[in-house]
Design a protein around this motif. Sequence first.
Motif, PDB file in Angstrom:
ATOM      1  N   TYR A 150       0.854  -1.148   0.121  1.00  0.00           N
ATOM      2  CA  TYR A 150       0.084   0.041  -0.041  1.00  0.00           C
ATOM      3  C   TYR A 150       0.775   1.126   0.074  1.00  0.00           C
ATOM      4  O   TYR A 150       0.668   2.352  -0.617  1.00  0.00           O
ATOM      5  CB  TYR A 150      -0.883   0.110   1.169  1.00  0.00           C
ATOM      6  N   GLU A 151       2.037   1.210   0.764  1.00  0.00           N
ATOM      7  CA  GLU A 151       2.967   2.382   0.996  1.00  0.00           C
ATOM      8  C   GLU A 151       3.701   2.461  -0.525  1.00  0.00           C
ATOM      9  O   GLU A 151       3.751   3.570  -0.693  1.00  0.00           O
ATOM     10  CB  GLU A 151       3.937   2.120   1.983  1.00  0.00           C
ATOM     11  N   GLU A 152       4.010   1.414  -1.188  1.00  0.00           N
ATOM     12  CA  GLU A 152       4.703   1.429  -2.273  1.00  0.00           C
ATOM     13  C   GLU A 152       3.791   2.050  -3.455  1.00  0.00           C
ATOM     14  O   GLU A 152       4.431   2.896  -4.331  1.00  0.00           O
ATOM     15  CB  GLU A 152       5.288   0.086  -2.801  1.00  0.00           C
ATOM     16  N   LEU A 153       2.634   1.814  -3.456  1.00  0.00           N
ATOM     17  CA  LEU A 153       1.624   2.408  -4.449  1.00  0.00           C
ATOM     18  C   LEU A 153       1.231   3.724  -4.148  1.00  0.00           C
ATOM     19  O   LEU A 153       0.683   4.363  -5.032  1.00  0.00           O
ATOM     20  CB  LEU A 153       0.457   1.760  -4.431  1.00  0.00           C
ATOM     21  N   GLY A 154       1.886   4.433  -3.099  1.00  0.00           N
ATOM     22  CA  GLY A 154       1.366   5.840  -2.743  1.00  0.00           C
ATOM     23  C   GLY A 154       0.443   6.101  -2.126  1.00  0.00           C
ATOM     24  O   GLY A 154      -0.141   7.203  -1.990  1.00  0.00           O
ATOM     25  N   HIS A 155      -0.393   5.106  -1.589  1.00  0.00           N
ATOM     26  CA  HIS A 155      -1.691   5.325  -1.044  1.00  0.00           C
ATOM     27  C   HIS A 155      -1.497   5.840   0.494  1.00  0.00           C
ATOM     28  O   HIS A 155      -2.585   6.169   1.210  1.00  0.00           O
ATOM     29  CB  HIS A 155      -2.483   4.030  -1.152  1.00  0.00           C
ATOM     30  N   LEU A 156      -0.290   5.627   1.120  1.00  0.00           N
ATOM     31  CA  LEU A 156      -0.138   5.996   2.469  1.00  0.00           C
ATOM     32  C   LEU A 156       1.236   6.422   2.678  1.00  0.00           C
ATOM     33  O   LEU A 156       2.063   6.025   1.807  1.00  0.00           O
ATOM     34  CB  LEU A 156      -0.652   4.854   3.473  1.00  0.00           C
ATOM     35  N   GLY A 199      -6.509  -8.107   2.519  1.00  0.00           N
ATOM     36  CA  GLY A 199      -7.159  -6.835   2.187  1.00  0.00           C
ATOM     37  C   GLY A 199      -7.168  -5.922   3.478  1.00  0.00           C
ATOM     38  O   GLY A 199      -7.073  -6.522   4.762  1.00  0.00           O
ATOM     39  N   LEU A 200      -7.627  -4.661   3.338  1.00  0.00           N
ATOM     40  CA  LEU A 200      -7.719  -3.564   4.362  1.00  0.00           C
ATOM     41  C   LEU A 200      -8.969  -3.168   4.518  1.00  0.00           C
ATOM     42  O   LEU A 200      -9.678  -2.744   3.488  1.00  0.00           O
ATOM     43  CB  LEU A 200      -6.686  -2.432   4.021  1.00  0.00           C
TER      44      LEU A 200
END
Length: 483
Positions: free
Chosen positions: A433-439, A469-470
Amino acid sequence: MPTLDNFHSFLKGRADVLETVQRNKQDKSFKRQTDAPVLPQRPKPSLPSVKTFMAQTSEPSGSKPLQCVSCGGEHRIFDCASFKAKSSEDRLAQANTLKLCHNCLRLGHDVRRCRLPGSCRSCKQRHNTLLHQETGPSEDAIQVNLSKLNLPTPSKGLLATALVNLVNPTTKKVVTARCFLDNGCESSFITQDIKQRLGLTSITPNDLTQNLEGVCDIEVRIKVDRCILEIQSLRSSFSAILTCTVLPQITKPIPKVSYDVSHLNLAPFELADPNFNQSSPIDILVGSDLFWDILGSQQQSLGDGNPKLRSSKLGWIVVGPNQQFIQSNSTIRCNLARTSDLHDELAKFWELESLPHKKQALTEQERLCEQSFIATTERSDDGRFIVKLPLKDGPDCLGDSYTAAKKRFLHLERRFRKQPEVKERYSKFIHEYEELGHLSPSTIPRPPNAFFLPHHPVIKEKVSLLNCGLSLTRLRALPLDSL
């Protein structure tokens, strides 16, 4: 040689004789059946029947000459020149006033007890041809909220009317008007005459038009002219502010013809319209926007086939069936007005989608919203727009969400100690999620005026591409209008 007038007089005399003889036979036959015992009759020898078409009548001594109930002349009412010269509505109203039979135009009985055979030569209904009401379509048959249906119905109902005071809210000028209460109408209407008498001012633009729809999708294009007035009751302290559409004419006089109500016991009641039985014009129509605030819950019956009394804040309203309307007119009134128009809705849609021709003045809230959009809107390298979500109120409205979120986080840590495989999948998903730039990690341990969203993993064993999933759970639901 006899003339045509002589032949006509002979036929009328013959018809009167046959009617009298037939009535006498029926009366004698009924009297023998009720009074005399039934005796066996001897068979009579059959004789050849002889018919004659000659009749001679003579006035019995002491009999009164024929007298017209309309003009007093020595003739019957259906031969009266003044009665024939009237319109069919006036003839029907006079027949109701004189309590004449609608079939033979004689006194002493009504149409249901009339023994004279025959029907109207125009519509074949059970009434005299002189009382026939035309039901064909005409140009004035279509009104703004009035449609006519020609149905073979035996009876009709009485519509609700009342007398009210109409007040100009600015000048306080008062006019007493006749009101029509109609819950089948979506809007309220007043006549142009009432607007001029009260001196009301319009609250709509001059170039605004609208369609009014009635029964059978009948549409009338009108120029929209709305006014604000106050309606007051003559029987109580009730008053209300009402927005009405102005029309040249609301409907034709209600009821269509006047009729006698002396047989109804109306003395104990304080009527909203004391002259409800008199045909009079309508000045204001109150629709469903105020109808249910006026109507009461009490009801009184005046007998079978008679109207009902319904309580209201304007007084007792007389509504329902009326025996004197039976076979009086084949026109049924159905009042309905609907102000929606597909053409106008499409025009509004294109106006919203098109650029404004001139800059309109913005409200303070709209101006602040535009400034926030200009100051915070960005566009990323991949072409996406990034807009900051403004708060309508201050950040303090978010409340304290840190305590609840921390409690859920500690509960999640205890679950990870018991289920290491869940922790492994959850950690892998968070890094993705962090790598995709969502957080992104927060540099401040506890940012002020922030809202914390607790989360937990959702495991789906049957899904091969994504095993974890989150789920973000909002512990405190904020109203939409506060964001």
